[in-house]
Design an enzyme around this catalytic site. Structure first.
Site, PDB file in Angstrom:
ATOM      1  CE  LYS A 173      -1.441   2.263   3.349  1.00  0.00           C
ATOM      2  NZ  LYS A 173      -2.093   4.139   2.155  1.00  0.00           N
ATOM      3  N   GLY A 226       7.082   4.957   8.052  1.00  0.00           N
ATOM      4  CA  GLY A 226       5.690   6.015   8.695  1.00  0.00           C
ATOM      5  C   GLY A 226       6.151   7.402   9.822  1.00  0.00           C
ATOM      6  CB  THR A 228       7.002   7.772  15.664  1.00  0.00           C
ATOM      7  OG1 THR A 228       8.401   7.360  15.542  1.00  0.00           O
ATOM      8  CG2 THR A 228       7.018   6.829  17.397  1.00  0.00           C
ATOM      9  CB  THR A 230       1.457   5.663  11.401  1.00  0.00           C
ATOM     10  OG1 THR A 230       0.979   6.299  11.360  1.00  0.00           O
ATOM     11  CG2 THR A 230       0.542   4.015  10.662  1.00  0.00           C
ATOM     12  CD  GLU A 248      13.802   1.697   8.793  1.00  0.00           C
ATOM     13  OE1 GLU A 248      13.717   2.418   9.563  1.00  0.00           O
ATOM     14  OE2 GLU A 248      13.660   0.029   9.088  1.00  0.00           O
ATOM     15  CB  CYS A 282      12.882  10.314   7.943  1.00  0.00           C
ATOM     16  SG  CYS A 282      13.383   8.881   6.288  1.00  0.00           S
ATOM     17  CD  GLU A 384       9.520  12.809  11.925  1.00  0.00           C
ATOM     18  OE1 GLU A 384       8.182  12.289  11.570  1.00  0.00           O
ATOM     19  OE2 GLU A 384       9.908  12.839  10.711  1.00  0.00           O
TER      20      GLU A 384
HETATM   21  P1  NAD Z   1       2.215   8.174   8.163  1.00  0.00           P
HETATM   22  O1  NAD Z   1       2.387   7.195   9.112  1.00  0.00           O
HETATM   23  O2  NAD Z   1       1.102   8.760   8.437  1.00  0.00           O
HETATM   24  O3  NAD Z   1       1.485   7.496   7.231  1.00  0.00           O
HETATM   25  C1  NAD Z   1       2.856   6.239   6.789  1.00  0.00           C
HETATM   26  C2  NAD Z   1       1.582   5.292   5.755  1.00  0.00           C
HETATM   27  O4  NAD Z   1       0.783   4.875   6.898  1.00  0.00           O
HETATM   28  C3  NAD Z   1       0.747   5.470   4.479  1.00  0.00           C
HETATM   29  O5  NAD Z   1       0.817   4.866   3.685  1.00  0.00           O
HETATM   30  C4  NAD Z   1      -0.922   5.930   5.532  1.00  0.00           C
HETATM   31  O6  NAD Z   1      -1.800   5.144   4.364  1.00  0.00           O
HETATM   32  C5  NAD Z   1      -0.692   4.617   5.930  1.00  0.00           C
HETATM   33  N1  NAD Z   1      -1.498   3.833   7.336  1.00  0.00           N
HETATM   34  C6  NAD Z   1      -1.606   5.235   7.754  1.00  0.00           C
HETATM   35  N2  NAD Z   1      -2.597   4.821   9.803  1.00  0.00           N
HETATM   36  C7  NAD Z   1      -2.163   3.403   9.007  1.00  0.00           C
HETATM   37  C8  NAD Z   1      -2.526   1.795  10.089  1.00  0.00           C
HETATM   38  N3  NAD Z   1      -3.700   2.880  11.355  1.00  0.00           N
HETATM   39  N4  NAD Z   1      -2.423   1.073   9.471  1.00  0.00           N
HETATM   40  C9  NAD Z   1      -2.109   0.704   9.007  1.00  0.00           C
HETATM   41  N5  NAD Z   1      -1.145   1.641   7.885  1.00  0.00           N
HETATM   42  C10 NAD Z   1      -1.574   3.017   8.658  1.00  0.00           C
HETATM   43  O7  NAD Z   1       3.040   8.655   7.518  1.00  0.00           O
HETATM   44  P2  NAD Z   1       3.075   9.422   6.859  1.00  0.00           P
HETATM   45  O8  NAD Z   1       2.851  10.758   6.881  1.00  0.00           O
HETATM   46  O9  NAD Z   1       3.045   9.097   5.050  1.00  0.00           O
HETATM   47  O10 NAD Z   1       4.861   9.906   6.481  1.00  0.00           O
HETATM   48  C11 NAD Z   1       5.659  10.770   7.008  1.00  0.00           C
HETATM   49  C12 NAD Z   1       6.246  10.410   7.924  1.00  0.00           C
HETATM   50  O11 NAD Z   1       7.408   9.270   7.751  1.00  0.00           O
HETATM   51  C13 NAD Z   1       7.409  10.503   9.312  1.00  0.00           C
HETATM   52  O12 NAD Z   1       6.976  10.936  10.552  1.00  0.00           O
HETATM   53  C14 NAD Z   1       8.767  10.997   9.381  1.00  0.00           C
HETATM   54  O13 NAD Z   1       9.328  10.865   9.276  1.00  0.00           O
HETATM   55  C15 NAD Z   1       8.281   8.892   8.614  1.00  0.00           C
HETATM   56  N6  NAD Z   1       9.568   8.633   7.243  1.00  0.00           N
HETATM   57  C16 NAD Z   1      10.259   7.488   8.130  1.00  0.00           C
HETATM   58  C17 NAD Z   1      11.729   6.991   7.093  1.00  0.00           C
HETATM   59  C18 NAD Z   1      12.298   6.326   8.314  1.00  0.00           C
HETATM   60  O14 NAD Z   1      12.931   5.511   7.056  1.00  0.00           O
HETATM   61  N7  NAD Z   1      12.729   6.128   9.022  1.00  0.00           N
HETATM   62  C19 NAD Z   1      11.789   7.437   5.753  1.00  0.00           C
HETATM   63  C20 NAD Z   1      10.078   8.270   5.262  1.00  0.00           C
HETATM   64  C21 NAD Z   1       9.620   8.767   5.745  1.00  0.00           C
END
Ligand code: NAD
Length: 485
Positions: A173, A226, A228, A230, A248, A282, A384
């Site tokens: 997804k 995504g 923390t 989530t 991650e 990130c 963040e």
């Molecule tokens: P997010 O957690 O909102 O969403 C990430 C993904 O998870 C999306 O596809 C979303 O639809 C899905 N999701 C949301 N709720 C869910 C649930 N309850 N169950 C399963 N899936 C769910 O994150 P975002 O806003 O898309 O991305 C930004 C975040 O990602 C920032 O915190 C950033 O630091 C982090 N990030 C981390 C890395 C890393 O490698 N550590 C890399 C890039 C981004």
């Protein structure tokens, strides 16, 4: 208007419920395509297709799997311009960035893991006079990959490629905020002859599709990138089901600049590590710590450079920053700038929304922002923000800067600037981070372990770490002599 489709069992299809959601172009603030708002019914169909495909895919000689994946990489490369334009439009990032980083990296991810699997060997442990252990690594079965919006195709393929190379079938997804290049990837997979059901891409909201993937009893592992929060939700559901988990998550990375650094290099790289991709990487260094003797000099030079940094629409060749990804994200970033003022900070540069003209007047643009005068413990320095906002803070000793650098719940990456080799190693050794760059930033070798400590995640991606994650080891012992029991 483009209607994105799910890619299930080798076909591009509508979601069962026929529901669609709007996809917005952040550079104009306008709806420009429709995304399936899929639900657990679609996930169910994809899991069934994946289970069926697993027998063939996992037993296929790895050279053949590798060839199909290399074909996918070639097709992305051939369609580079289409992918680049789609990524930039969907995300708001400058087209130059999508062309230099995002799409080439997606190609590399496929190439890297398609060939890594050919060199992946299992261990054997010989016991003198007793026997030998050998460990076989088998694919897990059907696995789930869930990715964010900031580096859409780059991070999506970073998970999918090792999962497929190791012989798994995947239900994936992408973020609902940036689904377009995942859709283009579906087409490339069809054209590359990827057997049906091996990779399924389902579009929709996290709480529907992501949740259904996380909960599905037949999905053996979840690889998630995504936020923390989530990650916590996913872990709370998947861990009691004993699924393998790779998480991650967020970061609040320190950028530590010592007085004995190469000033010009530290300055120009810090501009990138602060604001590349509108600060939405990130690995961006959002807390800049500068040793007192060069604090004022660095501050002035940095602010002068930031003031000259152009924020513009993504196709402007001079744009250094494009649009941030969504209206709600823009509002979140601006609210942190307000909070910084309440917490006693001084805005040295930026701090406001940018209003472009004409067709871009409703886009989501923020000036790169530099803030000083904040306590290291305040919310702006602990939480963040994930936007073009950095704080600068002076320090006097190594102990003090390490205490401040290590004070957040996060531990993804850190950057250290010094010409003193011993000090560089000493600080790198104790800074709490999974990835450390000395006198550089974002230099990536895909073989190295990638991931964070503390609330930045669990597990590592990259190289054989990712292939370990997507396989299950089985140790087999065979007795050869009488000394064993
Ligand atoms: P997010 O957690 O909102 O969403 C990430 C993904 O998870 C999306 O596809 C979303 O639809 C899905 N999701 C949301 N709720 C869910 C649930 N309850 N169950 C399963 N899936 C769910 O994150 P975002 O806003 O898309 O991305 C930004 C975040 O990602 C920032 O915190 C950033 O630091 C982090 N990030 C981390 C890395 C890393 O490698 N550590 C890399 C890039 C981004």
């Amino acid at each position: 208007m483009i209607k994105i489709k799910n890619y299930i069992n080798g076909e591009l299809i509508d979601p069962k419920n026929q529901h669609y959601i709007d996809n917005i172009d952040p550079s104009r603030g306008k709806v420009y395509s429709q995304i399936p708002s899929s639900d657990k019914e679609d996930v169910e169909i994809a899991v069934k297709a994946s289970e069926k495909a697993f027998e063939t895919w996992s037993n296929m000689p790895k050279e053949q799997r590798s060839d199909i994946m290399l074909k996918v990489a070639d097709l992305i490369e051939e369609r580079m311009d289409e992918f680049v334009i789609a990524e930039s439009l969907d995300n708001g990032k400058p087209i130059s960035l999508a062309k230099a980083v995002d799409i080439p990296r997606a190609v590399s991810n496929f190439k890297f893991f398609a060939t890594a699997i050919l060199h992946y060997a299992s261990e054997s442990h010989y016991m003198e006079g007793v026997g030998v252990n050998y460990t076989v690594r088998k694919p897990l079965g059907v696995v789930g990959c869930i990715s964010p919006w900031n580096l859409p195709l780059y991070l999506f393929t970073w998970k999918i490629a090792p999962a497929l190379a190791a012989g798994n079938c995947v239900v994936a997804k992408p973020s609902e905020i940036t689904p377009m290049t995942a859709f283009l990837l579906s087409k490339a997979c069809i054209d590359a002859g990827m057997p049906k059901g091996v990779l399924n891409i389902i579009h929709g909201l996290g709480q529907n599709v992501g949740d259904a993937i996380t909960r599905h009893p037949k999905i053996k592992a979840i690889s998630f990138t995504g936020g923390t929060q989530t990650g916590k939700t996913i872990a709370s559901i998947a861990a009691p089901m004993f699924k393998k988990l790779s998480l991650e998550l967020g970061g609040k990375n320190p950028n530590i600049i010592f007085a004995d650094c190469d000033f010009d290099k530290a300055l120009s790289t810090t501009l990138r590590s602060s604001f590349a991709n509108q600060g939405q990487i990130c690995l961006c260094g959002s807390r800049i710590f500068i040793e007192r003797p060069i604090y004022d000099k660095f501050k002035q030079a940095f602010v002068a450079k930031v003031n000259k940094t152009k924020v513009s629409y993504p196709t402007d060749p001079d744009a250094r920053l494009g649009a941030v990804v969504s209206k709600s994200h823009m509002e979140k970033i601006l609210s942190y700038i307000d909070l910084a003022k309440e917490e006693g900070g001084t805005i040295l540069s930026g701090g406001t929304q940018v209003f472009l003209e004409g067709e871009y007047e409703d886009g989501y643009y923020i000036r790169p922002t530099v803030i000083e005068g904040l306590d290291y413990k305040c919310r702006v320095n602990q939480e963040e923000i994930f936007g073009p906002v950095v704080t600068i803070t002076p320090f006097d000793t190594e102990e003090e800067v390490l205490m401040m650098a290590n004070s957040t719940q996060y531990g993804l990456s850190a950057t250290i600037w010094t010409e003193n080799l011993t000090k560089a190693h000493r600080v790198a050794d104790v800074v709490q981070a999974g990835i450390v760059w000395i006198n550089s930033w974002l230099v990536r070798d895909l073989r190295t372990p990638f991931g964070g400590v503390k609330a930045s995640g669990v597990g590592r991606e990259g190289g054989f770490e990712a292939l370990h994650f997507f396989t299950e080891p089985k140790n087999i012992f065979i007795k050869m002599g009488e000394r064993g029991h």
